[in-house]
Design a protein around this motif. Sequence first.
Motif, PDB file in Angstrom:
ATOM      1  N   ASN A  46       1.518   9.850   9.072  1.00  0.00           N
ATOM      2  CA  ASN A  46       1.706  10.753  10.204  1.00  0.00           C
ATOM      3  C   ASN A  46       3.127  11.239  10.422  1.00  0.00           C
ATOM      4  OD1 ASN A  46      -1.075  10.432  10.914  1.00  0.00           O
ATOM      5  ND2 ASN A  46      -0.538   8.414  11.657  1.00  0.00           N
ATOM      6  N   GLY A  47       4.082  10.670   9.753  1.00  0.00           N
ATOM      7  CA  GLY A  47       5.461  11.086   9.950  1.00  0.00           C
ATOM      8  C   GLY A  47       6.431  10.006   9.541  1.00  0.00           C
ATOM      9  N   PRO A  48       7.725  10.272   9.718  1.00  0.00           N
ATOM     10  CA  PRO A  48       8.739   9.346   9.220  1.00  0.00           C
ATOM     11  C   PRO A  48       8.967   8.100  10.072  1.00  0.00           C
ATOM     12  CG  PRO A  48       9.777  11.260  10.202  1.00  0.00           C
ATOM     13  CD  PRO A  48       8.300  11.512  10.215  1.00  0.00           C
ATOM     14  N   GLY A  49       8.330   7.972  11.224  1.00  0.00           N
ATOM     15  CA  GLY A  49       8.563   6.826  12.106  1.00  0.00           C
ATOM     16  C   GLY A  49       7.544   5.719  11.939  1.00  0.00           C
ATOM     17  N   PRO A  50       7.599   4.716  12.825  1.00  0.00           N
ATOM     18  CA  PRO A  50       6.671   3.585  12.782  1.00  0.00           C
ATOM     19  C   PRO A  50       5.215   4.024  12.931  1.00  0.00           C
ATOM     20  CG  PRO A  50       8.439   3.204  14.359  1.00  0.00           C
ATOM     21  CD  PRO A  50       8.557   4.622  13.902  1.00  0.00           C
ATOM     22  N   ASN A  51       4.317   3.173  12.477  1.00  0.00           N
ATOM     23  CA  ASN A  51       2.895   3.463  12.518  1.00  0.00           C
ATOM     24  C   ASN A  51       2.156   2.260  13.126  1.00  0.00           C
ATOM     25  OD1 ASN A  51       0.549   4.887  12.101  1.00  0.00           O
ATOM     26  ND2 ASN A  51       0.449   4.501   9.922  1.00  0.00           N
ATOM     27  N   PRO A  52       2.205   2.089  14.455  1.00  0.00           N
ATOM     28  CA  PRO A  52       1.588   0.918  15.097  1.00  0.00           C
ATOM     29  C   PRO A  52       0.100   0.799  14.772  1.00  0.00           C
ATOM     30  CG  PRO A  52       2.872   2.187  16.678  1.00  0.00           C
ATOM     31  CD  PRO A  52       2.776   3.005  15.430  1.00  0.00           C
ATOM     32  N   GLY A  53      -0.347  -0.446  14.545  1.00  0.00           N
ATOM     33  CA  GLY A  53      -1.762  -0.697  14.284  1.00  0.00           C
ATOM     34  C   GLY A  53      -2.175  -0.515  12.845  1.00  0.00           C
ATOM     35  N   GLN A  54      -1.255  -0.089  11.994  1.00  0.00           N
ATOM     36  CA  GLN A  54      -1.569   0.115  10.579  1.00  0.00           C
ATOM     37  C   GLN A  54      -0.410  -0.370   9.715  1.00  0.00           C
ATOM     38  OE1 GLN A  54      -2.867   4.041   9.425  1.00  0.00           O
ATOM     39  NE2 GLN A  54      -3.615   4.468  11.479  1.00  0.00           N
ATOM     40  N   ARG A  55      -0.743  -0.791   8.512  1.00  0.00           N
ATOM     41  CA  ARG A  55       0.270  -1.168   7.536  1.00  0.00           C
ATOM     42  C   ARG A  55      -0.193  -0.631   6.184  1.00  0.00           C
ATOM     43  NH1 ARG A  55       0.021  -5.867   8.730  1.00  0.00           N
ATOM     44  NH2 ARG A  55      -1.143  -6.790   7.026  1.00  0.00           N
ATOM     45  N   PHE A  56       0.486   0.389   5.689  1.00  0.00           N
ATOM     46  CA  PHE A  56       0.126   1.061   4.445  1.00  0.00           C
ATOM     47  C   PHE A  56       1.246   0.786   3.447  1.00  0.00           C
ATOM     48  CE2 PHE A  56      -0.742   5.552   2.529  1.00  0.00           C
ATOM     49  CZ  PHE A  56      -1.404   4.980   1.453  1.00  0.00           C
ATOM     50  N   THR A  57       0.948   0.015   2.408  1.00  0.00           N
ATOM     51  CA  THR A  57       1.975  -0.350   1.431  1.00  0.00           C
ATOM     52  C   THR A  57       1.577   0.063   0.027  1.00  0.00           C
ATOM     53  OG1 THR A  57       1.009  -2.557   1.140  1.00  0.00           O
ATOM     54  CG2 THR A  57       2.772  -2.333   2.774  1.00  0.00           C
ATOM     55  N   GLY A  71       1.416  -0.557 -17.021  1.00  0.00           N
ATOM     56  CA  GLY A  71       1.830  -0.972 -15.696  1.00  0.00           C
ATOM     57  C   GLY A  71       0.641  -1.113 -14.777  1.00  0.00           C
ATOM     58  N   HIS A  72       0.947  -1.424 -13.507  1.00  0.00           N
ATOM     59  CA  HIS A  72      -0.105  -1.645 -12.523  1.00  0.00           C
ATOM     60  C   HIS A  72       0.396  -1.188 -11.154  1.00  0.00           C
ATOM     61  CE1 HIS A  72      -3.936  -3.462 -11.430  1.00  0.00           C
ATOM     62  NE2 HIS A  72      -3.348  -3.974 -10.356  1.00  0.00           N
ATOM     63  N   VAL A  73      -0.513  -0.670 -10.347  1.00  0.00           N
ATOM     64  CA  VAL A  73      -0.192  -0.176  -9.008  1.00  0.00           C
ATOM     65  C   VAL A  73      -1.214  -0.741  -8.022  1.00  0.00           C
ATOM     66  CG1 VAL A  73       0.004   1.881  -7.559  1.00  0.00           C
ATOM     67  CG2 VAL A  73       0.784   1.956  -9.941  1.00  0.00           C
ATOM     68  N   VAL A  74      -0.714  -1.162  -6.851  1.00  0.00           N
ATOM     69  CA  VAL A  74      -1.584  -1.624  -5.768  1.00  0.00           C
ATOM     70  C   VAL A  74      -1.221  -0.843  -4.513  1.00  0.00           C
ATOM     71  CG1 VAL A  74      -2.279  -3.571  -4.317  1.00  0.00           C
ATOM     72  CG2 VAL A  74      -1.717  -3.958  -6.733  1.00  0.00           C
ATOM     73  N   ALA A  75      -2.208  -0.196  -3.913  1.00  0.00           N
ATOM     74  CA  ALA A  75      -2.037   0.471  -2.621  1.00  0.00           C
ATOM     75  C   ALA A  75      -2.953  -0.241  -1.644  1.00  0.00           C
ATOM     76  CB  ALA A  75      -2.419   1.939  -2.724  1.00  0.00           C
ATOM     77  N   GLU A  76      -2.401  -0.644  -0.498  1.00  0.00           N
ATOM     78  CA  GLU A  76      -3.203  -1.366   0.488  1.00  0.00           C
ATOM     79  C   GLU A  76      -2.946  -0.796   1.873  1.00  0.00           C
ATOM     80  OE1 GLU A  76      -4.264  -5.779   0.377  1.00  0.00           O
ATOM     81  OE2 GLU A  76      -2.563  -5.702   1.784  1.00  0.00           O
ATOM     82  N   HIS A  77      -4.041  -0.505   2.576  1.00  0.00           N
ATOM     83  CA  HIS A  77      -3.953   0.060   3.919  1.00  0.00           C
ATOM     84  C   HIS A  77      -4.687  -0.893   4.859  1.00  0.00           C
ATOM     85  CE1 HIS A  77      -3.542   4.173   6.059  1.00  0.00           C
ATOM     86  NE2 HIS A  77      -3.256   3.181   6.871  1.00  0.00           N
ATOM     87  N   VAL A  78      -3.924  -1.579   5.719  1.00  0.00           N
ATOM     88  CA  VAL A  78      -4.477  -2.538   6.665  1.00  0.00           C
ATOM     89  C   VAL A  78      -4.576  -1.876   8.029  1.00  0.00           C
ATOM     90  CG1 VAL A  78      -4.128  -4.767   7.805  1.00  0.00           C
ATOM     91  CG2 VAL A  78      -3.450  -4.464   5.400  1.00  0.00           C
ATOM     92  N   GLY A  81      -7.364  -5.295  13.153  1.00  0.00           N
ATOM     93  CA  GLY A  81      -8.630  -5.526  13.835  1.00  0.00           C
ATOM     94  C   GLY A  81      -9.813  -4.799  13.238  1.00  0.00           C
ATOM     95  N   GLU A  82      -9.597  -3.983  12.211  1.00  0.00           N
ATOM     96  CA  GLU A  82     -10.690  -3.206  11.623  1.00  0.00           C
ATOM     97  C   GLU A  82     -10.981  -3.548  10.176  1.00  0.00           C
ATOM     98  OE1 GLU A  82     -10.693   0.979  12.457  1.00  0.00           O
ATOM     99  OE2 GLU A  82      -9.523   0.647  14.274  1.00  0.00           O
ATOM    100  N   GLY A  83      -9.954  -3.684   9.357  1.00  0.00           N
ATOM    101  CA  GLY A  83     -10.194  -4.019   7.967  1.00  0.00           C
ATOM    102  C   GLY A  83      -9.089  -3.555   7.042  1.00  0.00           C
ATOM    103  N   ILE A  84      -9.355  -3.726   5.749  1.00  0.00           N
ATOM    104  CA  ILE A  84      -8.367  -3.434   4.704  1.00  0.00           C
ATOM    105  C   ILE A  84      -9.001  -2.576   3.619  1.00  0.00           C
ATOM    106  CG2 ILE A  84      -6.890  -4.438   2.916  1.00  0.00           C
ATOM    107  CD1 ILE A  84      -6.904  -7.040   4.593  1.00  0.00           C
ATOM    108  N   VAL A  85      -8.286  -1.539   3.212  1.00  0.00           N
ATOM    109  CA  VAL A  85      -8.678  -0.733   2.054  1.00  0.00           C
ATOM    110  C   VAL A  85      -7.642  -1.007   0.973  1.00  0.00           C
ATOM    111  CG1 VAL A  85      -9.013   1.584   1.138  1.00  0.00           C
ATOM    112  CG2 VAL A  85      -9.743   1.042   3.469  1.00  0.00           C
ATOM    113  N   ARG A  86      -8.099  -1.383  -0.209  1.00  0.00           N
ATOM    114  CA  ARG A  86      -7.194  -1.728  -1.313  1.00  0.00           C
ATOM    115  C   ARG A  86      -7.642  -0.990  -2.568  1.00  0.00           C
ATOM    116  NH1 ARG A  86      -3.891  -6.526  -2.397  1.00  0.00           N
ATOM    117  NH2 ARG A  86      -3.726  -6.816  -4.655  1.00  0.00           N
ATOM    118  N   VAL A  87      -6.699  -0.322  -3.214  1.00  0.00           N
ATOM    119  CA  VAL A  87      -6.960   0.382  -4.467  1.00  0.00           C
ATOM    120  C   VAL A  87      -5.938  -0.098  -5.489  1.00  0.00           C
ATOM    121  CG1 VAL A  87      -7.024   2.629  -5.622  1.00  0.00           C
ATOM    122  CG2 VAL A  87      -7.843   2.424  -3.276  1.00  0.00           C
ATOM    123  N   GLU A  88      -6.410  -0.484  -6.670  1.00  0.00           N
ATOM    124  CA  GLU A  88      -5.523  -0.877  -7.767  1.00  0.00           C
ATOM    125  C   GLU A  88      -5.827   0.009  -8.958  1.00  0.00           C
ATOM    126  OE1 GLU A  88      -5.007  -5.052  -8.589  1.00  0.00           O
ATOM    127  OE2 GLU A  88      -5.964  -5.560  -6.675  1.00  0.00           O
TER     128      GLU A  88
END
Length: 184
Positions: A46-57, A71-78, A81-88
Amino acid sequence: MRKAASAALAAAATATLIAVTAGPAAAAQDSDRHLGVHSWTLLNQNGPGPNPGQRFTAWVEARTDSGRTRGHVVAEHVFDGEGIVRVEFDVDCLVVDGGGAVTVTGPVASASATPADGSAPTTGPAGWHPETGFSFYPADAEGHLRVGWAGADLLHPEKPPRATKCTPTPANVWVIAGRTVVHG
């Protein structure tokens, strides 16, 4: 959870990742080069600032040595209170363009959406390995680091891949923490 998973998967499929530290040497391309990228970044759709309630790494480890890329890549979006989406994905291409943008692509190795309530995760069907990828861009005019992310739609695996091998993805997420280092 289905709504959160849908939103998360859409985000994972269209979001973007990472910052670039690349010098002029990284822009040159040839099959005898040694090129590597190592990254861990915290992202925001959503923009360059903090993203409360989510952690996208995103975590990226990729290298090309004498024309062979791996190589290998892991993307994880937490979603708190709802869940985790993980793509490798396993890296099949690593390129740097003349402007310093680094692109990493590869087929999905695994993808899952895991609800916070402990119910069974949603995963891709057997044999499903669409191409996905990230493009990491130098800072923009405002000094923001941006990443392009082209993922796969776990909820609609019949749709065509959103990435093409070795093709950059336009910037669609902001880097809010972390670091990407390119060795060339």
